[in-house]
Scaffold this motif. Structure first.
Motif, PDB file in Angstrom:
ATOM      1  N   PRO A 346       0.828  -1.213   0.000  1.00 48.84           N
ATOM      2  CA  PRO A 346       0.000   0.000   0.000  1.00 48.84           C
ATOM      3  C   PRO A 346       0.861   1.261   0.000  1.00 48.84           C
ATOM      4  N   ALA A 347       0.224   2.406  -0.231  1.00 48.61           N
ATOM      5  CA  ALA A 347       0.928   3.693  -0.213  1.00 48.61           C
ATOM      6  C   ALA A 347       1.628   3.869   1.125  1.00 48.61           C
ATOM      7  N   GLY A 348       2.783   4.452   1.100  1.00 51.76           N
ATOM      8  CA  GLY A 348       3.567   4.638   2.314  1.00 51.76           C
ATOM      9  C   GLY A 348       4.547   3.500   2.495  1.00 51.76           C
ATOM     10  N   ILE A 349       4.049   2.276   2.621  1.00 50.77           N
ATOM     11  CA  ILE A 349       4.943   1.122   2.749  1.00 50.77           C
ATOM     12  C   ILE A 349       5.669   0.880   1.428  1.00 50.77           C
ATOM     13  N   LEU A 350       4.957   1.093   0.301  1.00 49.17           N
ATOM     14  CA  LEU A 350       5.629   0.976  -0.996  1.00 49.17           C
ATOM     15  C   LEU A 350       6.762   1.998  -1.103  1.00 49.17           C
ATOM     16  N   GLY A 351       6.508   3.229  -0.668  1.00 45.03           N
ATOM     17  CA  GLY A 351       7.546   4.261  -0.696  1.00 45.03           C
ATOM     18  C   GLY A 351       8.722   3.907   0.193  1.00 45.03           C
ATOM     19  N   MET A 352       8.442   3.342   1.388  1.00 49.50           N
ATOM     20  CA  MET A 352       9.521   2.901   2.275  1.00 49.50           C
ATOM     21  C   MET A 352      10.362   1.824   1.608  1.00 49.50           C
ATOM     22  N   PHE A 353       9.682   0.895   0.932  1.00 49.33           N
ATOM     23  CA  PHE A 353      10.415  -0.195   0.289  1.00 49.33           C
ATOM     24  C   PHE A 353      11.264   0.318  -0.873  1.00 49.33           C
ATOM     25  N   VAL A 354      10.700   1.211  -1.678  1.00 46.87           N
ATOM     26  CA  VAL A 354      11.471   1.784  -2.794  1.00 46.87           C
ATOM     27  C   VAL A 354      12.685   2.547  -2.258  1.00 46.87           C
TER      28      VAL A 354
END
Length: 672
Positions: A346-354
């Motif tokens: 989801p948004a947020g966790i995807l950004g953290m992973f990237v």
């Protein structure tokens, strides 16, 4: 990718730049730029060094492996535990190498063998390393394109630009920027910060995935594996041709044989403030890897659930279609995890992973660019120069030569990445490319540090044999066309064709053959010469030679004496251990010791009586949550210790005054 997803990696990049700028003033000496002036504590070295080994390339390697094998690779990986205990207790290779005070491995090889051998090994290490590294930027660029859902091309200033080459150039530029900014000091500080961020992110992702899919769905997917390719029963992998039990037995041998031989992160080998801190960093590394090991396992398993479980058929269809559109099995194996994760997170966790994956990319690429450039200048250019002149090289010219080499390697990687087409798993390519150097280097390093009878002729012979066997493996597996050019199409000898076509004869197997051949050659040739034993004490600054050490290192080794029982000293607990060091080492060793017992008992039980799949499933469930809980403790522990070491390093650098002679030169068989 939403706005918040893009802001997180941007914030990480800004933080890294801010910290890296502070290191710039400390890197104006050769020892500072190449080895951070040997001022790093154990936690700083451990987190940064391990992060340097965890690039996108490494994670993609593990994603490919665990997607196919699941938990069975974890079980067979336990065969490495006894060797990990030995390495941790003895400081295997790391302690003695740091005692030599060499800035690079090849500098040690000159001290131990000869200058010409240093040049030869430096050149081979450089060529093998650059070939190994050359696919990193390409794999990383493709990963970001897939997970971020980027188009194949875009318009920039009215021109149509390919996303792949543009992104690869952008990634390489940021890696070059951090290397130029502060050399090994900048690389180590930013790698440490990335390591802390990745620890947190990986734990968040593990928790999210395990709670999103649930163990019931994970279990159903694991149990659905075809016969002979079990993902939970280690004895049920008879049809697995790549990552089978034999692969892991060879892997255990390679772990021990190549300790510190691979020079992609050589700056860390010399960066510890003392040999004991280098040893303790190695002890702690086992804990750091447990977080990585779990995230590299949980992600591909949950991706497999997403792509194959009937409940997710609708959500997974775009990813399945995108994977099917990729050309060939190698590309599909590389692309399935990022393509699926882009839809799962989801948004947020995807950004953290990237952001974490950008950190993983940067930590490895800036380290490798720094290392291979250093090796080329220190171990090829400068020793050749010394054959013709004894005139000293100015620090400014010296550092610009290293930076020029960094830029040249990056350009080569860019061009290579544009043209390389993978035809086997990344793990196999990496093993083969690295073996060109490490197949022979393991012999000459271990023999040089631990065996006084090893000779220069034995070292030359071992390296040449390792190179020849490894080069054959690379040609047979990845460049078969070369043999067709030599013998003619259809006329290649049957045994070469068999090696090329047989999946069981993998890069891992060929690597083992090269290493075994090198060991036999080194020992045989050295014994045949019957030369006088080499003075190891002088090289290691022991006994009467301790007075040659800088005062800070000499005092440290003499003052930190505790009452260690004789039996503990015999298994590696030296007088340099504090009480805290003793407890840390004992607890660290206890983990692999316990799981070695579990491995032996479990394997015997499975062979003699059999273990049902349901029982294996329960075991792996509790193992997963145990490692996750341990990872949470490690994250807090290493974060506190690492920032303490970072503060101490800055304080040390403020007072430190580098010696201009500490530039990797060797005079009369000694570090100048």
């Amino acid at each position: 990718m939403t706005l918040i997803d893009w802001l997180i990696p941007a914030a990480l990049f800004a933080t890294l730049v801010a910290f890296a700028l502070r290191t710039r003033k400390y890197s104006d000496s050769v020892s500072g730029f190449l080895a951070a002036n040997r001022c790093a504590g154990r936690y700083l070295v451990c987190v940064a060094y391990n992060m340097a080994q965890v690039g996108i390339i490494t994670l993609v390697w593990y994603f490919q492996q665990y997607y196919d094998t699941g938990y069975t690779s974890i079980w067979w990986g336990l065969v490495e535990n006894p060797l990990m205990i030995v390495i941790a207790l003895t400081g295997w290779v790391a302690y003695r190498f740091r005692e030599t005070r060499a800035l690079t491995l090849a500098q040690f090889l000159e001290i131990r063998y000869s200058r010409r051998f240093r040049i030869f090994c430096g050149l081979i290490a450089f060529v093998a390393g650059v070939l190994n590294y050359a696919i990193f930027p390409a794999v990383s660029a493709r990963f970001f394109i897939w997970i971020c859902g980027l188009p194949d091309q875009f318009t920039l200033l009215g021109l149509t630009v390919g996303t792949f080459p543009f992104l690869m150039a952008l990634l390489l530029s940021t890696a070059i920027f951090f290397v130029f900014l502060g050399g090994q000091i900048s690389v180590m500080v930013t790698d440490f910060l990335q390591g802390i961020f990745c620890n947190i992110t990986f734990l968040v992702i593990i928790l999210y995935l395990l709670t999103t899919f649930g163990w019931d769905q994970i279990g159903e997917t694991l149990l659905a594996a075809p016969a002979g390719k079990s993902m939970i029963d280690p004895l049920g992998i008879g049809a697995e041709s790549q990552f089978n039990a034999f692969y892991w037995l060879i892997s255990a041998f390679i772990l021990f044989y190549t300790a510190r031989a691979w020079q992609g992160d050589q700056g860390y080998n010399a960066a510890a403030i003392t040999p004991h801190e280098a040893k303790m960093a190695g002890v702690l590394s086992g804990w750091r890897w447990r977080v990585l090991m779990l995230v590299a396992l949980v992600i591909p398993i949950c991706v497999k659930v997403f792509l194959t479980h009937p409940e997710y058929a609708v959500q997974a269809k775009p990813a399945l279609d995108a994977i099917a559109a990729l050309p060939g099995d190698a590309y599909q194996a590389e692309g399935r995890v990022p393509l699926a994760l882009g839809l799962i997170l989801p948004a947020g966790i995807l950004g953290m992973f990237v952001a974490a994956m950008y950190g993983a990319y940067l930590s490895t690429d800036d380290t490798y660019l720094h290392s291979w450039a250093t090796i080329f200048v220190q171990d090829v250019v400068l020793p050749i120069r010394q054959l013709f002149t004894d005139a000293p090289l100015s620090t400014g010219v010296h550092l610009w030569m290293v930076k020029g080499a960094v830029l040249a390697i990056a350009v080569f990687a860019f061009v290579f990445g544009l043209n390389y087409k993978p035809n086997q798993y990344i793990a196999m390519w990496s093993a083969l490319a690295a073996s060109v150097f490490v197949a022979g280097a393991g012999s000459v390093i271990i023999g040089g540090l631990y065996w006084s009878r090893g000779t220069a002729r034995g070292a030359w012979s071992a390296m040449i044999v390792g190179i020849v066997v490894s080069a054959f493996g690379i040609l047979a597996k990845d460049s078969y066309w070369a043999f067709e050019g030599i013998f003619g199409e259809g006329s290649v000898p049957a045994w070469i064709t068999w090696v090329h076509e047989n999946k069981w004869v993998s890069g891992q197997v060929l690597t083992f053959v090269a290493m075994a051949s090198s060991i036999a050659t080194y020992v045989g040739v050295s014994l045949a010469e019957k030369k006088e034993p080499f003075d190891l004490d002088r090289m290691l600054h022991r006994g009467k030679y301790r007075e040659l050490l800088p005062e800070s290192e000499r005092d440290f080794r003499e003052d930190r004496v505790t009452d260690i029982p004789v039996w503990m000293q015999k298994i590696g607990f030296t007088k340099e251990y504090s009480q805290a060091d003793t407890w840390i080492t004992a607890i660290t060793v206890a983990w692999p010791l316990v799981f070695t017992v579990i491995f032996i008992v479990g394997t015997l039980q499975a062979v003699v009586f059999g273990i049902p799949d349901e029982a294996w499933l329960v075991f792996w469930k509790y193992w997963t949550w145990l490692v996750f809980a341990t990872g949470c403790v490690i994250m807090v522990w290493f974060t506190v210790g690492g920032f303490r070491d970072l503060r101490r390093m800055y304080a040390h650098l403020e007072k430190y005054r580098a010696d201009a002679r500490d530039d990797g030169s060797v005079e009369k068989g000694r570090d100048a």
